[in-house]
Design an enzyme around this catalytic site. Structure first.
Site, short mmCIF file in Angstrom:
data_model
loop_
_atom_site.label_atom_id
_atom_site.label_comp_id
_atom_site.label_asym_id
_atom_site.label_seq_id
_atom_site.Cartn_x
_atom_site.Cartn_y
_atom_site.Cartn_z
N ASP A 150 0.85 -1.20 0.00
CA ASP A 150 0.00 0.00 0.00
C ASP A 150 0.89 1.24 0.00
OD1 ASP A 150 -2.27 1.57 0.17
OD2 ASP A 150 -2.75 1.03 2.24
N ASP A 185 -9.41 3.71 -1.46
CA ASP A 185 -10.14 4.06 -0.23
C ASP A 185 -11.48 4.72 -0.56
OD1 ASP A 185 -7.91 3.09 1.00
OD2 ASP A 185 -7.03 5.06 1.41
N ASP A 232 -15.82 -32.75 -75.00
CA ASP A 232 -16.82 -31.83 -74.48
C ASP A 232 -18.21 -32.39 -74.77
OD1 ASP A 232 -17.90 -29.56 -73.35
OD2 ASP A 232 -17.38 -28.22 -75.02
N GLU A 283 -22.23 -35.09 -71.51
CA GLU A 283 -23.09 -35.39 -70.36
C GLU A 283 -24.09 -36.53 -70.63
OE1 GLU A 283 -20.99 -31.90 -69.91
OE2 GLU A 283 -22.48 -32.23 -71.49
N ASP A 299 -18.48 -23.76 -68.32
CA ASP A 299 -18.72 -22.50 -69.01
C ASP A 299 -19.12 -21.41 -68.01
OD1 ASP A 299 -18.23 -24.03 -71.20
OD2 ASP A 299 -20.33 -24.29 -71.75
#
Length: 1560
Positions: free
Chosen positions: A484, A583, A1350, A1353, A1457
Site C-alpha cells: 500500500d 479508499d 466436351d 453429359e 462455361d
C-alpha cells in the site's frame, strides 16, 4: 475625333488595378475594425481546435498572452471550449524521410519558426515508426541530439517484433507541417490523425493531438469515471500517481495508465492507443472527436493496436505489456479485512462469528495496526502477541492469512529504544531515495512518523527488501502480501525540509493534477532514484515496488503460487499483482463507480480487481452493504474492507438471521460453485489476454445500445451480472443483450432480448443470467476453497439458438507456480433422441464413462429442456474430455417425408407420416411432414463373421402405405457389410430377388478382407428397429455413420436413406456450384445429374460425384462414396444429418477412415483409381477461345504471345476449326491450321483440339458416321420399341444451309441443326471405332498432342429426341420422385437423351440410359485416353467436361462455361478443392513468402495480404524442399541449359537453376 480603342494589354492592366484596389480597401477596413488574431467566422469548427492555453482565466490579458504565443483567440459563450487555440502554421516540418525496410519509417524533423509556449523548444526531432506485428504499430518522437528519459519497462523490452504488412499500409506522413495519420489498412479509415493540431516538443512540455474516428473511448486512468464510456465534451484527465480518496471528481488517483480503447463502429473494429511515458501528464478529450496529450517530460513513445473486436485490442495490448498473473485458486475466495481491529482477539472474534454463520470465506487480513507503531517488518507484541501462530489458526479451517506492508521505513527506534534493524540495515546499504545531491536520504512523514523511502529501482535496495521480507516471514507466517501507500505517499509536501525552487519541482507547466503541485502528498521532484529523477519516475514507484516484491515472494514461497495486491500501478503491473480500487466510501455512487473501475482495469491488464465491499470510509447502511455484498460476490477480487472508527461491516456483524447474511451466503455459494469457471477465465487472461470481468459491449458491439451499458457486467462471455445499485428499489431498468439468456437461479429462459426491460430484484436478489451456448464448469461449494476443491465437479450446459453449447475448463493444483495441466471441455455434442430424457456421456481419449455418477437435473417443463446440470464428475488432470448430451429436440430429429413441393397435411398423412407445423421460434426450413420414429425396416436375420456382417431386413409392416404408388416398395432386402481393409469398409443394400442395376465402374478392393478386429479403425453395429448401420471410430468412439433413423425407403424408383453425422464439417458432393467449400447444413438440398448446364447456385452441372469428406470433432476425418449412377439428391440438416435419395439402382456405400483429411483423399483415390500423371508440358499456361475466325487469328495470337515473352505451352482449337461443327472435318477457313500447328510444335509448343461425341447423320459422305453405323456403335431404342438410332441435335449443321442467326435459338436448332447420333462408349467396338477416327485425323489432317472432349453429359439441343417424343415407359422420363434438378419440370431428358434409350455394356448386358446417363462422360474418357496414347505414342493429356468417380484415372477436368465475374473467380477456388486486400489463413507451420523468401512470422491465424496486380500470394511451408527450374517461354526448353548458383536468403537456401539433375 473617335473614341480611343484600348489595346488588349491595356484592358488587362486596368482590370488588375481595379482588383488590387478592392483588395486594399478591404484590408484597410478589416485593420480598422478588427483586432488582430480574433476569429469571427461563426462556421469555424470549434470542436476541432487544439487548446493553446495553460490557464482557465478569461481576462483580456489572456488574449494578449495567447497572441504572443502565435495562437488564435476566439472568445465563445462556452467556457469549456478553448478560446485560445493553435493555428495551422506551427509545429515541425519534414527535412528527411527514409524507409530502411518496408516496415520502418525514419523522419528528421525541424521546428517551424513560431513563438514558444514555455521555452526550451527542441529544434530537431527524430520520428521513428515501425510496424512491429500485423496488429501493432509503434512510433517514437524524440530529441535528435540529446538523450531524454525513457521508461525502462522490464517486459516491453523483451517483446519481439514480427512484421508482416508494410508500414505504408498503415501510416501516412504529412510533411509541412509534419503530421501522421494511422489508418486501418483494410479500409484506409483514419484512426489517429495528428494533422488536427501542431506537435509541440519542448524540454518540459510535450503536446500532441489526434483526431479519432468515433466517440466510443474507454480507458485512461486511474480516475473515478462516472460512466465507462468517456464524455468527449472537453474533459481533461490528469495522470500522475497520487494518494487520494476516489470521490468522483476528475482527480488523478493511485495508478498511471495512459491507454485507451476506441470502438470504431458496429463492426466491432477497434484500436487501442498506449503512450509509454511516466511523467505527469493530462489527456483532453474533445468533441471532434479528438484527444490531446500534454506531458512534461520524457518522449512520445506511442503504440497503436489494431483489432477486429475490442477483446482483440486488449489481447494485443497485454501481449506488449505482459499478460496477467494467474492467482492461486484460494485467492478467488471471499476475503475480510479492516483497518484497526484493535487487537488479535478482535480479529479472531470476527473470524469466528463469520465461520459460525456458515459464510463462504477464505482469507483474513490485518492492516497496519498489527505492526509495532506501524513499522514495517514488526508486529505489536502486546495487542498482537499471538500473531506468529495466527496463520496456523486459519489454516486449520482451510483459510489463509494476508498482511500489509508499506514502502516507507521509519527512522525512529523501536519501543524501549531498541534498534529498528530494518532501517539500520537499509542505511548501511544506502537503499533510500535521496535528495537532489544523490547522497542524502530524503525524509518524509507517513504512518510511523518520519520515514525514508526505499529506492526499488536499485538492485541493492531490492536485495535488502527481499532479505527483510524473508526475515519477517520466518517470524510471522502468512500466505500473501498486500502493499500500500506506494504512489509513493508522503504526508508532507516533498520532505521535512520542503523542496528546492527549480524547474523540476516547479516546471513551466503543471498538468491539472490534484492541488496543481507535483510534490503534494509525495516526494520532491528533484529526488533521485537509480532510474532517474523523481520528476520522471514518480509514477513508476509502485511498479518498481511490485517488481521487487515479486522477487521477494518468489524467494520466500518458492514453487508455491502466492498473491500480491498493490494500490499503485503502471502498465505491466498485472503480470505480477492484483489491485483494489482504493479508499472508497460507503455511498451509492461508489458502488456504481466500482463497476467502471473494474472494467477499466480489465483493459489495463489487471483483471484481479475489486473495490472495498460496503465501502472503506463511512458507516454502511444494511441496505447498501447488502446490495454491495451481492455484487461484490462477483468481483474477481472479493474483499469486504473498512476503516477504523466506523461500524463493523463484516456480514455476521449484521446478525446471523439477517437478510444480509442470508443473501451474502447465497451469492457467495454461487460464486464458489462457479469458481472453476472464474479460474478458467483467469487462465485465459494469463495465456491469451482475454478479459475476466467484461463489458457487455465487448460481446455485443454490433448493438449500439450496449455501448452505454456500464452498470451490468459479464464474467467472460457467458455470465451476466445485473446488480441493484440504488436505495429503496426492487425493480430496475436493465438491458438484455441479443442472445439466449437463462435465469441462473430458476433456469427459465428469458423471452426478451436486445431490449431494455424492468427486472424485479427484491431485497435478497441480484440479476444473474447464463448465456445460451455456455458450458460452465462447476464444483459443489464449501465454506473455503480448500474444502470445495476436494468435491466432485459438475457442468451447467445451456443451449443457444442453434441448440449448441461449448466451454472450457482449466484445472491444476491451484497452488504451483507456472501452468501445470489442464482439462478441456472441447465441445458439447447434442444428439436428440427421447423426449425430455437426458443422457450425458463423458468421453476420455476415445473411452466412454457413461453415464455420469449422478443423475442430471434439467429445467422444468414438459419437453425441450435447454439447461442441464451435471454433478459428481471425477476429472483427471492431463486428460481431454468431450461431452455428449443426448437430448430430444423433436424438430431437428424430423426427417422429411415429403421432400417434393406443395406438401400439405392430407398428402403427408397419405404417406403414413406425421404432420406438425413448425413453431414460430424454431429453425427455418424444418419439415412439417416427417417420418414416424419406427418407419423403415427391421432386422429378421443377421450373421456376423470375421470379415463382415450379412443381414436380412423386412419392411416394417406397421407402415404398409406406399408413399409413391408408381414406385412399389420392396419388402425384403439384403445387407452386406464387408471389412475390406483396416481403413476401408463397404455396406451394400439390394433386392436379392431381382437383378437391379449396379454401377459397372470397377473399384480397387483387396481380394482378402481384413479379419483382425484389432487392426480395423472401425467397428460396425446393427440397429434392429428401425434397421440402421452404425460405424464407430475405435480410437475416439465417434459415430461417423448412424443410419438408425426413421425414413429408410427402398422402392423400385425411389430409394432414401438418412444418417446422422458426427459434426457439421462436411465437404464434397458435386458437380454443383457451392458458395462455400464447407457445406451449410441448414436444410439445403443438392441435386446430382450430369447436364450441359453452366455453373449456377444449386444447378446440377456436368459431373456426378456422390462422395463427401467429413471432419469429426476429434479432428479425425472420413470419406463416404455412394456408388450409384442414377439421378439423385442429398439433403443436409442441422441435426447434423444427411439424407441420400436416388431414383434407381441399389445402395452401395464405401467408407474410408483416414484419419487425416489428406489420408482420406489418398484412400479414396486408392479405391477409385489414382489420378493420371499429366504430361509435363500440360502444366504450362494454355490458351483457348470459342470463336477464332480462322487459322490466321491463331497464328497472330501465337506470334504476339511469343513477342511479349509470356510463358505459354499449349494452344487449343474449339469447334470453330470444324466444318459445320463436324468431328474430324477441317473447315476451309482453317485450311492452314495444320501448318501453323506444325510450326508451333517445332518451336516447343503443344496443340490440343476438341471433339464432341455427337456425330451428324445427315451427311452424304461422312466416314465417321458411316463407319460408326456399320460397327453399330450408336445408342438406339430397345428393339421392341423401334430398331433405330435415338436421334438428337447438337452443334453440327445441316449441309448446304446458311444459318440465320437472327432467329431465336430453338428455331435455329429446329431448322438448321442436323440429326446426331451418340456413340455408346461402353462397348469395345465403339472404342475401336473412336480410335480409328482419331488415328485418321492425326495421320491425314493435323497433328496434335492432347484431346479435349466436351458435351459428353451427353448434351443435346432437343429434349429426349428429335420431335420430343420418347418411346417406352413415361415414368423413366418423369419418375415418381424428381430430384431438385435444373428444369426438373421438363423431365430427366431435358437437354439430353431419352431415359429409355438402350445402351449395351461391354459384357453384353442391355441397360437403360436412365441408369447409366451419369456414366456417359466416364465411358467416353477412357477410350479417348487410350486412343491418344496409341495415336501419338506419348502420354499427352485428355480434358473432359463430364466426370464420375475414377474419371481422373484418364483425364483432367475444367469447371465449365463460367462467366467473367468476380464471384466466379471466388467460386472456382471452391470448385478446385477468396481481393484489393484479401484475408487468408496460414496454418500452424512456418511459412515463407515465395517472392521475398522471408518468414512471414504468422502461424495458425488469419492474416491480411496485399493484392498488387503484379503477383498473387504464394507461401512455401518450412521444412520442405521444392525443386525448381529456370522458366522459359515453354516447358519444351526445360533442362536445356544448366548453370550453378547457390544463394541463401534469410533461412531459405535457394539453389538457382543449377548444375543439372545429377548435381543433387
Amino acid at each position: 475625333m473617335g473614341l480611343k480603342r484600348w489595346s488588349r494589354l491595356e484592358l488587362i492592366l486596368i482590370g488588375l488595378f481595379l482588383l488590387m484596389t478592392v483588395a486594399a480597401i478591404t484590408m484597410i477596413i478589416v485593420f480598422v475594425t478588427e483586432e488582430p488574431g480574433v476569429i469571427k467566422d461563426e462556421s469555424y469548427d470549434t470542436n476541432a481546435n487544439t487548446d493553446c492555453d495553460d490557464d482557465s482565466s478569461v481576462f483580456q490579458s489572456e488574449q494578449m498572452k495567447c497572441e504572443q504565443r502565435g495562437c488564435c483567440w476566439s472568445p465563445l459563450d462556452e467556457r469549456n471550449v478553448p478560446w485560445c487555440f493553435f493555428s495551422t502554421n506551427q509545429g515541425y516540418t519534414v527535412e528527411h524521410l527514409e524507409h530502411p525496410n518496408p516496415f520502418v519509417i525514419n523522419v528528421q524533423l525541424k521546428r517551424m519558426a513560431a513563438p514558444s509556449l514555455f521555452g526550451a523548444d527542441i529544434e530537431q526531432l527524430t520520428f521513428h515508426a515501425e510496424m512491429q506485428t500485423k496488429n501493432r504499430l509503434r512510433f517514437k518522437i524524440f530529441d535528435a541530439k540529446n538523450r531524454r528519459f525513457e521508461v525502462p519497462h522490464v517486459h516491453i523490452r523483451t517483446v519481439s517484433s514480427n512484421p508482416s504488412s508494410p508500414i505504408t499500409n498503415t501510416l501516412d506522413i504529412a510533411h509541412n507541417p509534419f503530421g501522421l495519420t494511422v489508418r486501418r489498412k483494410e479500409n484506409r479509415r483514419a484512426l489517429f490523425d495528428t494533422t488536427i493540431g501542431p506537435l509541440v516538443f519542448a524540454d518540459q512540455y510535450l503536446q500532441l493531438s489526434a483526431k479519432l474516428p468515433s466517440h466510443n473511448i474507454f480507458g485512461l486512468g486511474e480516475h473515478v469515471h462516472t460512466r465507462y464510456r468517456h464524455d468527449t465534451n472537453w474533459r481533461t484527465w490528469p495522470i500522475f500517481t497520487r494518494d487520494t480518496q476516489p470521490n468522483g471528481r476528475a482527480n488523478n488517483l493511485y495508478g498511471h495508465h495512459p491507454f485507451f480503447l476506441c470502438l470504431e463502429d458496429e463492426s466491432g473494429k477497434s484500436f487501442g492507443v498506449f503512450l509509454l511515458n511516466s511523467n505527469a501528464m493530462e489527456v483532453t478529450l474533445q468533441p471532434a472527436p479528438a484527444v490531446t496529450y500534454r506531458t512534461i517530460g520524457g518522449i512520445f513513445d506511442f503504440y497503436i493496436f489494431f483489432g477486429d473486436t475490442p477483446e482483440q485490442v486488449v489481447q494485443e495490448y497485454l501481449e506488449l505489456i505482459g499478460r496477467p498473473v494467474i492467482p492461486p485458486y484460494w485467492s478467488m475466495g471471499f476475503q475480510l479485512s479492516r483497518w484497526n481491529y484493535g487487537n488479535l482477539s478482535e480479529v479472531k472474534r470476527v473470524v469466528e462469528r463469520n465461520r459460525a454463520v456458515g459464510l463462504p470465506y477464505d482469507i483474513q487480513y490485518t492492516d497496519i495496526d498489527y505492526m509495532e507503531h506501524m513499522k514495517d517488518f514488526t508486529y505489536d507484541p502486546v495487542r498482537f502477541k499471538e500473531l506468529p501462530e495466527f496463520a496456523e489458526y486459519l489454516h486449520e479451517k482451510g483459510q489463509k492469512y494476508i498482511l500489509i506492508l508499506d514502502p516507507a521505513i521509519a527512522t525512529s527506534r523501536r519501543v524501549g529504544g531498541a534498534p529498528y534493524e530494518s532501517y539500520d540495515r537499509g542505511m548501511e546499504k544506502n537503499v533510500w531515495v535521496t535528495k537532489s545531491d544523490g547522497r542524502t536520504p530524503i525524509v518524509g512523514r507517513v504512518w510511523p512518523g518520519e520515514t525514508v523511502f526505499p529506492d526499488f529501482t536499485s538492485e541493492t535496495c531490492i536485495d535488502w527488501w527481499v532479505d527483510e521480507y524473508e526475515r519477517f516471514y520466518r517470524e510471522i507466517k502468512h500466505d500473501a502480501l498486500w502493499i500500500d501507500m506506494n504512489e509513493v505517499s508522503n504526508f508532507l509536501k516533498g520532505s521535512t525540509t520542503g523542496c528546492e525552487d527549480n524547474k523540476l519541482n516547479y516546471p513551466p507547466y503543471t498538468p491539472k493534477i490534484l492541488n496543481e503541485l507535483l510534490y503534494s502528498m509525495t516526494l520532491c521532484m528533484d529526488a533521485k532514484q537509480e532510474w532517474g529523477d523523481n520528476y520522471d519516475v514518480h509514477s513508476l514507484y509502485g511498479y518498481s515496488m511490485v517488481l521487487a516484491t515479486e522477487k521477494a515472494l518468489q524467494h520466500v514461497f518458492g514453487p508455491n503460487r502466492t498473491m500480491m495486491l498493490t494500490r499503485s500501478s503502471f502498465p505491466g503491473v498485472g503480470k505480477y499483482s492484483g489491485h483494489w480500487l482504493g479508499d472508497n466510501t460507503a455511498t451509492w455512487n461508489d458502488i456504481k463507480w466500482a463497476i467502471h473501475g473494474m472494467l477499466e482495469f480489465g483493459l489495463f491488464g489487471i483483471p484481479y480487481i475489486g473495490a472495498d465491499i460496503c465501502g472503506f470510509f463511512g458507516d454502511s447502511s444494511e441496505e447498501l452493504c447488502r446490495r454491495w455484498m451481492q455484487v461484490g460476490a462477483f468481483y474477481p477480487f472479493s474483499r469486504n474492507h473498512n476503516a477504523m472508527n466506523f461500524k463493523p461491516q463484516d456480514p455476521a456483524a449484521f446478525g446471523a438471521d439477517s437478510v444480509l447474511v442470508k443473501t451474502s451466503k447465497h451469492y457467495l455459494r454461487i460464486r464458489y460453485t462457479l469458481l472453476p469457471y472464474l479460474y478458467t477465465l483467469f487462465y485465459k487472461a494469463h495465456t491469451t489476454g482475454e478479459t475476466v470481468v467484461r463489458p457487455v459491449l465487448h460481446e455485443f458491439y454490433s448493438d449500439r445500445a450496449t455501448w452505454d451499458v456500464d452498470l451490468q457486467f459479464l464474467w467472460g462471455k457467458h455470465l451476466l451480472i445485473t446488480p441493484v445499485l440504488d436505495p429503496g428499489v426492487d425493480t430496475i431498468r436493465v438491458y438484455i443483450p441479443d442472445a439466449v439468456w437463462y435465469d441462473y437461479e430458476t433456469m427459465e429462459r428469458l423471452t426478451d432480448r436486445r431490449k431494455h426491460v424492468d427486472m424485479y430484484l427484491p431485497a435478497d436478489k441480484l440479476g444473474l443470467h447464463i448465456r445460451g451456448g455456455a458450458v460452465l464448469p462447476t464444483q459443489r461449494p464449501e465454506v473455503t476453497t480448500t474444502h470445495s476443491r476436494s468435491n466432485p465437479m459438475g457442468l451447467v450446459i445451456a443451449l443457444d439458438d442453434n441448440n449448441q453449447a461449448a466451454g472450457e475448463l482449466f484445472w491444476d493444483d491451484g497452488d504451483s507456480r507456472g501452468i501445470t495441466i489442464s482439462v478441456s471441455l472441447n465441445k458439447v455434442w447434442l444428439y436428440f433422441r427421447h423426449r425430455c430424457v437426458l443422457k450425458p456421456f463423458l468421453r476420455r481419449k476415445g473411452k466412454f464413462n457413461s453415464p455420469f455418477p449422478t443423475r442430471p437435473r434439467a429445467t422444468k417443463g414438459k419437453c425441450k429442456p435447454q439447461v442441464l446440470f451435471l454433478h459428481g464428475l471425477s476429472l483427471t488432470l492431463g486428460e481431454t474430455y468431450l461431452v455428449r448430451w443426448d437430448m430430444e429436440d423433436e424438430e431437428l430429429q424430423r426427417f422429411n417425408c415429403h421432400p417434393e413441393e406443395n406438401a400439405d397435411e392430407a398428402k403427408c398423412k397419405s404417406r403414413g407420416c406425421i404432420w406438425k407445423v413448425r413453431m414460430p421460434s424454431s429453425t427455418e426450413r424444418v419439415p412439417w411432414c416427417f417420418y414416424p420414429k419406427d418407419y423403415g425396416y427391421v432386422v429378421t436375420a443377421a450373421t456376423e463373421t470375421d470379415s463382415g456382417i450379412m443381414v436380412d431386413i423386412t419392411r416394417n409392416v406397421k407402415h404398409r402405405i406406399s408413399a409413391r404408388p408408381d414406385s412399389p416398395d420392396i419388402n425384403n432386402l439384403r445387407v452386406e457389410i464387408r471389412y475390406h481393409t483396416s481403413d476401408l469398409l463397404q455396406f451394400k443394400i439390394w433386392d436379392p430377388t431381382s437383378d437391379r442395376f449396379e454401377v459397372p465402374v470397377p473399384l480397387s478392393t483387396p481380394d482378402a478382407p481384413e479379419t483382425d478386429e484389432n487392426k480395423r479403425l472401425y467397428k460396425v453395429l446393427i440397429s434392429n428397429k428401425p434397421f440402421g448401420i452404425q460405424v464407430i471410430r475405435r480410437s475416439t468412439g465417434t459415430k461417423i455413420w448412424d443410419s438408425s433413423v426413421p425414413g429408410f425407403t427402398f422402392s423400385d424408383m425411389f430409394i432414401q436413406v438418412s444418417t446422422r453425422l458426427p459434426s457439421k464439417f462436411i465437404y464434397g458432393f458435386g458437380e454443383t456450384e457451392h458458395p462455400t467449400f464447407k457445406h451449410d447444413l441448414n436444410y439445403h438440398t443438392w441435386g446430382m445429374f450430369s447436364k450441359d448446364q453452366p455453373p449456377g447456385y444449386k444447378m446440377n452441372c456436368y459431373g456426378v460425384h456422390p462422395f463427401y469428406m467429413g471432419l469429426e470433432d476429434t479432428a479425425d476425418a472420413h470419406g463416404v462414396l455412394l456408388l450409384n449412377s442414377n439421378a439423385m439428391d442429398v439433403t443436409f440438416q442441422p441435426t447434423p444429418a444427411l439424407t441420400f435419395r436416388t431414383v434407381g439402382g441399389i445402395l452401395d456405400f464405401y467408407m474410408v477412415l483416414g484419419p487425416t483429411p489428406e489420408m482420406v483423399v489418398q484412400e479414396y483415390t486408392a479405391l477409385i483409381g489414382r489420378p493420371v500423371l499429366p504430361a509435363y508440358w500440360s502444366l504450362g499456361f494454355q490458351l483457348c477461345r470459342y470463336g477464332y475466325a480462322n487459322d490466321s487469328e491463331i497464328k497472330s495470337l501465337y506470334k504476339d504471345m511469343r513477342a511479349a515473352g509470356i510463358p505459354y505451352d499449349v494452344q487449343y482449337a474449339d469447334i470453330d476449326y470444324m466444318e459445320r461443327q463436324l468431328d474430324f472435318v477441317l473447315d476451309s477457313e482453317f485450311a492452314g491450321l495444320p501448318a501453323v500447328v506444325d510450326s508451333m510444335r517445332n518451336e516447343g509448343m503443344r496443340f490440343i483440339f476438341i471433339l464432341d461425341p455427337a456425330i451428324s447423320g445427315n451427311e452424304t459422305r461422312y466416314p465417321a458416321f458411316e463407319r460408326g453405323q456399320a460397327a453399330d456403335v450408336f445408342i438406339k431404342w430397345p428393339k421392341h420399341l423401334k430398331d433405330d438410332i435415338v436421334w438428337g441435335k447438337v452443334w453440327p449443321d445441316l449441309p448446304n444451309v446458311d444459318v440465320d442467326e437472327n432467329l431465336d435459338w430453338d428455331t435455329q436448332v429446329e431448322i438448321y441443326r442436323a440429326y446426331t447420333a451418340f456413340p455408346n462408349f461402353f462397348r469395345t467396338q465403339t472404342a475401336t471405332w473412336w480410335q480409328k477416327e482419331i488415328q485418321d485425323f492425326y495421320n491425314n489432317i493435323m497433328k496434335f498432342d492432347g484431346l479435349w472432349i466436351d458435351m459428353n453429359e451427353p448434351a443435346s439441343f432437343v429434349h429426349g429426341t428429335v420431335g420430343g417424343k420418347c418411346l417406352g415407359d413415361p415414368l423413366l422420363e418423369n419418375p415418381p420422385y424428381m430430384p431438385p434438378l435444373e428444369s426438373k419440370h421438363l423431365g430427366l431428358n431435358h437437354k439430353t437423351l431419352c431415359m429409355n434409350s438402350e445402351q449395351i455394356l461391354n459384357n453384353g448386358r442391355k441397360v437403360r440410359h436412365y441408369d447409366v446417363h451419369n456414366l456417359y462422360g466416364w465411358s467416353h474418357t477412357k477410350p479417348s485416353f487410350d486412343a491418344l496414347l496409341s495415336v501419338t505414342g506419348k502420354r499427352g493429356v485428355v480434358v473432359t467436361r463430364s466426370t464420375y468417380p475414377s474419371s481422373g484415372k484418364w483425364a483432367g477436368h475444367w469447371l465449365g462455361d463460367n462467366f467473367s465475374r468476380w464471384d466466379q473467380l471466388v467460386k472456382s477456388i471452391i470448385g478446385i478443392c477468396r481481393f484489393r486486400e484479401v484475408e487468408g489463413y496460414l496454418p500452424n507451420a512456418r511459412w515463407y513468402d515465395y517472392h521475398t523468401a522471408k518468414d512471414v512470422g504468422v502461424r495458425g491465424e488469419m492474416i491480411s495480404l496485399p493484392t498488387p496486380l503484379s503477383h498473387i500470394n504464394l507461401h512455401v511451408r518450412g521444412g520442405y524442399i521444392l525443386p525448381q527450374q529456370k522458366p522459359e517461354n515453354t516447358t519444351y526448353y526445360r533442362g536445356k541449359k544448366y548453370f550453378c548458383t547457390v544463394q541463401k536468403i534469410k533461412t531459405i537456401l535457394v539453389i538457382k537453376y543449377d548444375c543439372g539433375i545429377n548435381s543433387f
